[in-house]
Design a protein around this motif. Sequence first.
Motif, PDB file in Angstrom:
ATOM      1  N   LEU A 148     -46.675 -45.790  37.227  1.00  0.00           N
ATOM      2  CA  LEU A 148     -45.887 -44.620  36.847  1.00  0.00           C
ATOM      3  C   LEU A 148     -46.274 -43.418  37.689  1.00  0.00           C
ATOM      4  CD1 LEU A 148     -45.599 -44.794  32.990  1.00  0.00           C
ATOM      5  CD2 LEU A 148     -43.763 -44.818  34.656  1.00  0.00           C
ATOM      6  N   ALA A 194     -44.948 -43.925  41.160  1.00  0.00           N
ATOM      7  CA  ALA A 194     -43.492 -43.774  41.193  1.00  0.00           C
ATOM      8  C   ALA A 194     -43.122 -42.303  41.130  1.00  0.00           C
ATOM      9  CB  ALA A 194     -42.858 -44.525  40.035  1.00  0.00           C
ATOM     10  N   ALA A 195     -43.824 -41.555  40.271  1.00  0.00           N
ATOM     11  CA  ALA A 195     -43.511 -40.138  40.112  1.00  0.00           C
ATOM     12  C   ALA A 195     -43.778 -39.385  41.411  1.00  0.00           C
ATOM     13  CB  ALA A 195     -44.339 -39.539  38.981  1.00  0.00           C
ATOM     14  N   ALA A 239     -41.180 -40.232  43.959  1.00  0.00           N
ATOM     15  CA  ALA A 239     -39.905 -39.620  43.616  1.00  0.00           C
ATOM     16  C   ALA A 239     -39.908 -38.140  43.953  1.00  0.00           C
ATOM     17  CB  ALA A 239     -39.616 -39.814  42.139  1.00  0.00           C
ATOM     18  N   ILE A 240     -40.996 -37.459  43.596  1.00  0.00           N
ATOM     19  CA  ILE A 240     -41.042 -36.013  43.794  1.00  0.00           C
ATOM     20  C   ILE A 240     -41.024 -35.686  45.288  1.00  0.00           C
ATOM     21  CG2 ILE A 240     -42.540 -33.988  43.548  1.00  0.00           C
ATOM     22  CD1 ILE A 240     -43.363 -35.356  40.796  1.00  0.00           C
ATOM     23  N   THR A 292     -37.504 -36.678  46.892  1.00  0.00           N
ATOM     24  CA  THR A 292     -36.341 -35.870  46.568  1.00  0.00           C
ATOM     25  C   THR A 292     -36.478 -34.441  47.064  1.00  0.00           C
ATOM     26  OG1 THR A 292     -37.332 -35.611  44.420  1.00  0.00           O
ATOM     27  CG2 THR A 292     -35.479 -37.147  44.599  1.00  0.00           C
ATOM     28  N   SER A 293     -37.706 -33.952  47.203  1.00  0.00           N
ATOM     29  CA  SER A 293     -37.841 -32.564  47.627  1.00  0.00           C
ATOM     30  C   SER A 293     -37.352 -32.397  49.069  1.00  0.00           C
ATOM     31  CB  SER A 293     -39.288 -32.103  47.497  1.00  0.00           C
ATOM     32  OG  SER A 293     -40.110 -32.913  48.292  1.00  0.00           O
ATOM     33  N   MET A 352     -34.556 -33.612  50.227  1.00  0.00           N
ATOM     34  CA  MET A 352     -33.103 -33.449  50.317  1.00  0.00           C
ATOM     35  C   MET A 352     -32.566 -32.810  49.041  1.00  0.00           C
ATOM     36  SD  MET A 352     -31.989 -37.286  49.549  1.00  0.00           S
ATOM     37  CE  MET A 352     -32.559 -37.925  47.999  1.00  0.00           C
ATOM     38  N   ALA A 353     -32.855 -31.506  48.915  1.00  0.00           N
ATOM     39  CA  ALA A 353     -32.456 -30.813  47.704  1.00  0.00           C
ATOM     40  C   ALA A 353     -30.980 -30.445  47.761  1.00  0.00           C
ATOM     41  CB  ALA A 353     -33.314 -29.573  47.501  1.00  0.00           C
ATOM     42  N   GLY A 354     -30.113 -31.352  47.359  1.00  0.00           N
ATOM     43  CA  GLY A 354     -28.688 -31.074  47.341  1.00  0.00           C
ATOM     44  C   GLY A 354     -28.304 -30.405  46.042  1.00  0.00           C
ATOM     45  N   GLU A 355     -27.078 -29.934  45.967  1.00  0.00           N
ATOM     46  CA  GLU A 355     -26.596 -29.318  44.748  1.00  0.00           C
ATOM     47  C   GLU A 355     -26.077 -30.404  43.817  1.00  0.00           C
ATOM     48  OE1 GLU A 355     -25.907 -26.097  43.500  1.00  0.00           O
ATOM     49  OE2 GLU A 355     -27.359 -25.294  44.922  1.00  0.00           O
ATOM     50  N   VAL A 356     -26.795 -30.640  42.740  1.00  0.00           N
ATOM     51  CA  VAL A 356     -26.302 -31.566  41.742  1.00  0.00           C
ATOM     52  C   VAL A 356     -26.183 -30.812  40.438  1.00  0.00           C
ATOM     53  CG1 VAL A 356     -26.774 -33.647  40.426  1.00  0.00           C
ATOM     54  CG2 VAL A 356     -27.304 -33.575  42.849  1.00  0.00           C
ATOM     55  N   ARG A 387     -25.993 -30.780  36.549  1.00  0.00           N
ATOM     56  CA  ARG A 387     -26.340 -31.625  35.410  1.00  0.00           C
ATOM     57  C   ARG A 387     -25.479 -31.225  34.209  1.00  0.00           C
ATOM     58  NH1 ARG A 387     -30.964 -34.385  35.269  1.00  0.00           N
ATOM     59  NH2 ARG A 387     -31.704 -33.615  33.289  1.00  0.00           N
ATOM     60  N   GLY A 398     -32.616 -24.081  31.441  1.00  0.00           N
ATOM     61  CA  GLY A 398     -32.383 -24.709  32.736  1.00  0.00           C
ATOM     62  C   GLY A 398     -32.562 -26.207  32.797  1.00  0.00           C
ATOM     63  N   ASN A 399     -32.566 -26.912  31.642  1.00  0.00           N
ATOM     64  CA  ASN A 399     -32.691 -28.376  31.691  1.00  0.00           C
ATOM     65  C   ASN A 399     -31.421 -29.040  32.216  1.00  0.00           C
ATOM     66  OD1 ASN A 399     -35.120 -27.893  30.609  1.00  0.00           O
ATOM     67  ND2 ASN A 399     -34.854 -29.148  28.774  1.00  0.00           N
ATOM     68  N   PHE A 459     -33.439 -18.585  31.867  1.00  0.00           N
ATOM     69  CA  PHE A 459     -34.633 -18.816  32.666  1.00  0.00           C
ATOM     70  C   PHE A 459     -34.142 -19.365  33.990  1.00  0.00           C
ATOM     71  CE2 PHE A 459     -37.886 -21.753  34.194  1.00  0.00           C
ATOM     72  CZ  PHE A 459     -38.994 -20.936  34.201  1.00  0.00           C
ATOM     73  N   LYS A 484     -36.957 -26.251  41.019  1.00  0.00           N
ATOM     74  CA  LYS A 484     -36.692 -27.013  39.793  1.00  0.00           C
ATOM     75  C   LYS A 484     -37.637 -28.200  39.716  1.00  0.00           C
ATOM     76  CE  LYS A 484     -33.018 -25.365  37.584  1.00  0.00           C
ATOM     77  NZ  LYS A 484     -33.152 -24.980  36.196  1.00  0.00           N
ATOM     78  N   LEU A 541     -36.273 -31.813  40.609  1.00  0.00           N
ATOM     79  CA  LEU A 541     -35.072 -31.254  41.219  1.00  0.00           C
ATOM     80  C   LEU A 541     -33.850 -31.790  40.511  1.00  0.00           C
ATOM     81  CD1 LEU A 541     -36.230 -31.748  44.852  1.00  0.00           C
ATOM     82  CD2 LEU A 541     -35.842 -29.558  43.748  1.00  0.00           C
ATOM     83  N   SER A 542     -32.818 -30.962  40.399  1.00  0.00           N
ATOM     84  CA  SER A 542     -31.650 -31.451  39.666  1.00  0.00           C
ATOM     85  C   SER A 542     -30.943 -32.560  40.426  1.00  0.00           C
ATOM     86  CB  SER A 542     -30.698 -30.308  39.340  1.00  0.00           C
ATOM     87  OG  SER A 542     -30.582 -29.429  40.421  1.00  0.00           O
ATOM     88  N   SER A 543     -31.290 -32.731  41.718  1.00  0.00           N
ATOM     89  CA  SER A 543     -30.677 -33.822  42.470  1.00  0.00           C
ATOM     90  C   SER A 543     -31.408 -35.151  42.256  1.00  0.00           C
ATOM     91  CB  SER A 543     -30.677 -33.480  43.959  1.00  0.00           C
ATOM     92  OG  SER A 543     -31.996 -33.237  44.393  1.00  0.00           O
ATOM     93  N   TRP A 583     -33.860 -41.227  36.078  1.00  0.00           N
ATOM     94  CA  TRP A 583     -35.139 -41.824  35.673  1.00  0.00           C
ATOM     95  C   TRP A 583     -36.317 -40.948  36.070  1.00  0.00           C
ATOM     96  CZ3 TRP A 583     -38.909 -42.986  39.172  1.00  0.00           C
ATOM     97  CH2 TRP A 583     -38.538 -43.146  40.511  1.00  0.00           C
ATOM     98  N   VAL A 584     -36.146 -40.123  37.118  1.00  0.00           N
ATOM     99  CA  VAL A 584     -37.224 -39.203  37.487  1.00  0.00           C
ATOM    100  C   VAL A 584     -37.385 -38.158  36.398  1.00  0.00           C
ATOM    101  CG1 VAL A 584     -38.013 -37.521  39.178  1.00  0.00           C
ATOM    102  CG2 VAL A 584     -36.826 -39.567  39.933  1.00  0.00           C
ATOM    103  N   THR A 642     -39.107 -39.843  33.566  1.00  0.00           N
ATOM    104  CA  THR A 642     -40.536 -40.049  33.831  1.00  0.00           C
ATOM    105  C   THR A 642     -41.291 -38.738  33.685  1.00  0.00           C
ATOM    106  OG1 THR A 642     -39.869 -41.707  35.430  1.00  0.00           O
ATOM    107  CG2 THR A 642     -42.170 -41.057  35.461  1.00  0.00           C
TER     108      THR A 642
END
Lengths: 244, 287
Positions: free
Chosen positions: A7, A10-11, A14-15, A18-19, A21-25, A27, A82-83, B118, B125, B128-130, B134-135, B138
């Motif tokens: 875990l 993986a974390a 992942a971090i 993804t950092s 390629m910070a695209g606009e997603v 949520r 901001g979640n 906030f 973030k 990151l929101s992208s 599962w991230v 986690t």
Amino acid sequence: MTLTKLLAGAAIVAITATSAMAGEVVRMGTEGAYAPYNFINDNGEVDGYERELGDELCKRANLECTWVTNDWDSIIPNLVSGNYDTIMAGMSITAERDEVIDFTSEYFPADPSSYVALSSADASATTGVVAAQTATIQAAFIAASDATVVEFATMEDTIAAVRNGEADSVLADHAALKDVVDASGGTLAFVGDDVAIGGGVGMGVRESDKELRDKFEAAIASMKADGSLNTMIAKWFDGRKAGY
Amino acid sequence: MFEYCTDPKLIEGFQWWSCYLTNGKHISFYFSFIVVLGLLALTVPFILLFGFTGALAQRASFAPLRWFGTIYTSMVRGVPDIIFFLFVPIAMDQGIEVIRHKIKCSDWSEPIRQGNDFVVCTAAKMPLSSSPQWVHETYGFILATIAFAIVFGAFAANTIHGALNAVPKGQLETGAAFGMSPKQIFRRIHLPQMWVYALPGLSNLWMILIKASPLLFLLGVEDIVYWARELGGSKTHRFAYPHGDWRLGYFLFLLVFYLFLTWVSEKVFDRLMHKLSRGQNTAAGMA
């Protein structure tokens, strides 16, 4: 121990991955327990009118969107912290909510609220103990009337309360209750008169997020203009004519 | 899952059930058992670590350290779990985001707090929101682990502190008489004997921890109770497998699961106790 490593590893992957390629997603937050507006389908995915509409709006606004679910109770606090970036959860536009968050213009017309009780009950069920979901316009409406309100966390719980006699009736959006009444096999029925409370249903965004709001606003306007919003409403709400 | 599942409306009996119980939602339900068990397994080492640190801090001769230990155990134990679980992860999450915001977006001029909102820059973030869902899950899981470790660590600290004090003084003095250094006494006599006194308290803690897993949903981790409620709720014609309110059945299943987990834990603790008591200066050890 291996799970820990797995875990943690993986974390980290992942971090770091993804950092780069910070695209606009965007949520999209929803409740996932208010069919046909939004619900979790048999594959465990968000489904319903708002899912289809939200995906279409994102397409028109050129945004990449993902869906997340959140308890109804804390759906506004988690938006402002901001979640996630939007709320599409059958939320009526009210002045009270508008003080905390911003709304787009409505994507579903004001729906009258209806009472549902056991089919043996008469109109007096609407003035006794009435169940409603917490923090809804219906709960506020009953509290202000002569009837006694009992609040529950989900729509499902309010129906269960009527079935087991804890409440005489339940007050909720007509469209959401219609599904329940249809599926009850005659044990539940609409009682009394419908009441008109609240405005239409709109998408909630943070007050500081004007840019995002404008994008969705434009997308909703374009769907109203070309009639596709009417078609979608008719599809999910048994041929209802929204007339946008 | 199976070939005949393509149209659930046409099948019934065993086939219907085999399709129903293996649909995507049920797979998520089964997976959440692994999540909950994983969380339990993962938090225990941290709880013990926090517990030991807290207990040793309480015993320290250096006064500020002692105050820290006392404040930690009494404050955390005094705050209701649900408030703690709402506050700590959100505070941690926003704290991390503020730090990342300061590092990554130093040219950002707008305030972070805008009314109710906030707001940090996109790059700050966390996650990151992208990032895929599962991230996010986690990350929520890790926050939950830390929150659980802090809360239950405080209880463990108190238990271990008490157990360290319960070891008969004569045992330690005998060690000193044999010429052992304080460190040796602690490692060879004090610590091994302490466990017998700590175990009943720690086993209580473990039982409470098992039952606390629904608190996970507060942090956005979808646990077994969430899925049981979701699956059991009545399903209208919009679903492929319509049914009435089946929550009772699902909750009964959870009841059996939790009781089974408790039963297994009891057995393990009994064995552990038996093993640790051997040759100890207690009633169980003498027998």
